[in-house]
Design a protein around this motif. Structure first.
Motif, PDB file in Angstrom:
ATOM      1  N   ALA A 156       0.834  -1.207   0.000  1.00 19.15           N
ATOM      2  CA  ALA A 156       0.000   0.000   0.000  1.00 19.15           C
ATOM      3  C   ALA A 156       0.866   1.254   0.000  1.00 19.15           C
ATOM      4  O   ALA A 156       0.612   2.204  -0.755  1.00 19.15           O
ATOM      5  N   LEU A 159       2.833   1.585  -3.473  1.00 20.00           N
ATOM      6  CA  LEU A 159       1.910   1.922  -4.554  1.00 20.00           C
ATOM      7  C   LEU A 159       1.472   3.381  -4.444  1.00 20.00           C
ATOM      8  O   LEU A 159       1.334   4.086  -5.452  1.00 20.00           O
ATOM      9  N   ALA A 160       1.259   3.835  -3.212  1.00 25.89           N
ATOM     10  CA  ALA A 160       0.879   5.228  -3.002  1.00 25.89           C
ATOM     11  C   ALA A 160       2.046   6.162  -3.310  1.00 25.89           C
ATOM     12  O   ALA A 160       1.877   7.200  -3.958  1.00 25.89           O
ATOM     13  N   THR A 164       0.679   5.181  -8.079  1.00 21.00           N
ATOM     14  CA  THR A 164      -0.180   4.197  -8.750  1.00 21.00           C
ATOM     15  C   THR A 164      -1.581   4.194  -8.164  1.00 21.00           C
ATOM     16  O   THR A 164      -2.568   4.023  -8.885  1.00 21.00           O
ATOM     17  N   ILE A 165      -1.690   4.336  -6.851  1.00 21.95           N
ATOM     18  CA  ILE A 165      -2.995   4.476  -6.209  1.00 21.95           C
ATOM     19  C   ILE A 165      -3.050   5.836  -5.531  1.00 21.95           C
ATOM     20  O   ILE A 165      -2.033   6.369  -5.095  1.00 21.95           O
ATOM     21  N   TRP A 178      -8.927   2.495   0.972  1.00 23.39           N
ATOM     22  CA  TRP A 178      -8.841   2.574  -0.479  1.00 23.39           C
ATOM     23  C   TRP A 178     -10.079   1.947  -1.121  1.00 23.39           C
ATOM     24  O   TRP A 178     -10.800   1.156  -0.488  1.00 23.39           O
ATOM     25  N   ASN A 179     -10.319   2.302  -2.393  1.00 22.46           N
ATOM     26  CA  ASN A 179     -11.458   1.710  -3.091  1.00 22.46           C
ATOM     27  C   ASN A 179     -11.154   0.270  -3.483  1.00 22.46           C
ATOM     28  O   ASN A 179     -10.019  -0.207  -3.350  1.00 22.46           O
ATOM     29  N   ASP A 181     -10.843  -1.376  -6.327  1.00 21.68           N
ATOM     30  CA  ASP A 181      -9.809  -1.639  -7.333  1.00 21.68           C
ATOM     31  C   ASP A 181      -8.408  -1.488  -6.739  1.00 21.68           C
ATOM     32  O   ASP A 181      -7.510  -2.298  -7.040  1.00 21.68           O
ATOM     33  N   ASP A 182      -8.225  -0.458  -5.915  1.00 17.65           N
ATOM     34  CA  ASP A 182      -6.923  -0.261  -5.280  1.00 17.65           C
ATOM     35  C   ASP A 182      -6.615  -1.385  -4.299  1.00 17.65           C
ATOM     36  O   ASP A 182      -5.464  -1.841  -4.207  1.00 17.65           O
TER      37      ASP A 182
END
Length: 402
Positions: A156, A159-160, A164-165, A178-179, A181-182
């Motif tokens: 997490a 990616l943040a 990417t998210i 997160w949503n 998809d994330d």
């Protein structure tokens, strides 16, 4: 997010029902544990990347230029995670100075970081300068999903940091999620980290760390339950070491020798998991009554007896069950058995005096014991105000990461 400081958490896990039976195609219920791993990520201004894991005494710092090789060594698509190759692992080992064959927590944690950091950054062709500090309430090697919680937090955070998210929308009490998809992407990368650490994991631990709640695992399929109550438990670590591999082989051997006896026991464990799932849905719907908790207690008692029958009990777990039964509580092993950890269900109206007396009795055996909850949220982003004071202090105290 790469230019800000963020704090991320992911829960550990326990198996509520279905240990060992799940290996033979039966249903298991894995549930999130309100003992968590916390990760603080913040930018580094001096072109460095720092990794601090005070629980296992890891304090590393690399010049960003020294890590540039990761962008060519790891050819990865951030949206389509894949496992590290043997060649990549050998290159990471040589860079980190880790001997071939090392499987200690320190070595695997470093390799996991280097791979996820390089692979997630590969698509953007840019390595973020970050200072990462990870601190955990979860004991290592106790079957509570500590490595998965670490991988989920890392995935997490990285990616943040790579963009990417996105930062999720704020929710109540300074905690955000997160949503979907994330979360799917976080889980996929966390699974790659788990494979690096464990070789061939089921994926349950990282899924619990990502989504939280209760997950139904059956024949390789993981399904989050839509309605999940939060239950109080005592979690006890007997500190008796055991080998999951040996215990799984023991059950298989018994099944092969005595199929007409052991198969019905495994079928019964499957039925326990399914009945527990039904009762949890009733409680989550607001229909909780004493009868529901009585059924949960009966299921715990029956399952513990079944686990003894298939050969994964231990005297340390017998003592745990007897000690809590003296106070009217019901306990079972969780995980592989043969020692390790056990859980004790606490009703909503279980008195503090009973809880404290039970904890004292367990600690008298030399066990570690925590009063906690199961069924809570998965990976989350925190504001400092949402954290308990002691956790926030650990994550902010620079002396803990030098």
């Amino acid at each position: 997010m790469a230019n800000k400081t963020f704090i991320i958490s992911a829960p550990g896990k326990v198996i509520l029902h279905g240990e060992h039976a799940v290996v033979h195609g039966k249903v298991a219920l894995a549930v999130s544990l309100n003992l968590k791993t916390y990760l603080r990520i913040r930018p580094c201004s001096d072109q460095r990347v720092q990794l601090n894991l005070p629980n296992i005494d890891v304090h590393l710092s690399w010049k960003s230029a020294a890590l540039q090789f990761l962008l060519t060594a790891i050819d990865a698509d951030v949206l389509n995670p894949k496992a590290a190759s043997q060649e990549q692992m050998e290159q990471l080992r040589r860079f980190a100075g880790i001997p071939e064959g090392s499987t200690d927590a320190m070595s695997l944690s470093i390799l996991c970081f280097l791979y996820l950091y390089g692979a997630i950054s590969a698509s953007s062709r840019q390595l973020p300068n970050v200072d990462i500090l990870v601190w955990s309430e979860l004991p290592t090697g106790a079957g509570l999903g500590s490595s998965a919680a670490y991988c989920v937090c890392l995935a997490a955070a990285l990616l943040a940091a790579s963009g990417t998210i996105a930062c999720p929308a704020p929710l109540e009490k300074g905690i955000t999620r997160w949503n979907e998809d994330d979360l799917e992407l976080i889980n996929k990368w966390a699974f790659q980290g788990e494979k690096l650490i464990h070789g061939n994991p089921s994926g349950v631990d990282n899924a619990v760390g990502t989504w939280g709640g209760v997950l139904r695992y059956h024949a390789g399929k993981i399904t989050p339950l839509s309605r999940v109550p939060t239950l109080r438990i005592l979690l006890t670590n007997t500190k008796v070491l055991r080998s999951t591999k040996v215990l799984v082989a023991r059950v298989k051997d018994k099944l092969n020798k005595l199929p007409n006896i052991i198969k019905p026991v495994l079928d019964s464990i499957d039925a326990i998991s399914c009945e527990c799932e039904r009762i949890l849905a009733e409680i989550a719907s607001g229909n909780a009554v004493d009868e529901h908790y009585t059924v949960l207690e009966e299921l715990i008692d029956i399952n513990q007896q079944h686990l003894n029958v298939i050969g994964v009990g231990h005297s340390s777990l017998d003592r745990l069950c007897q000690a809590t039964a003296a106070y009217g509580l019901h306990s079972k092993l969780t995980g592989a058995g043969g020692g390790g950890c056990g859980l004790t269900l606490l009703r909503p109206d279980t008195s503090p005096s009973v809880v404290e007396a039970s904890k004292r009795a367990l600690k008298d055996f030399g066990y570690d014991c925590w009063e906690t909850n199961i069924g809570g949220s998965g990976v989350s982003l925190h504001s400092p105000s949402s954290l308990q004071k002691d956790i926030f202090q650990v994550l902010c105290d620079v002396r803990n990461c030098q």
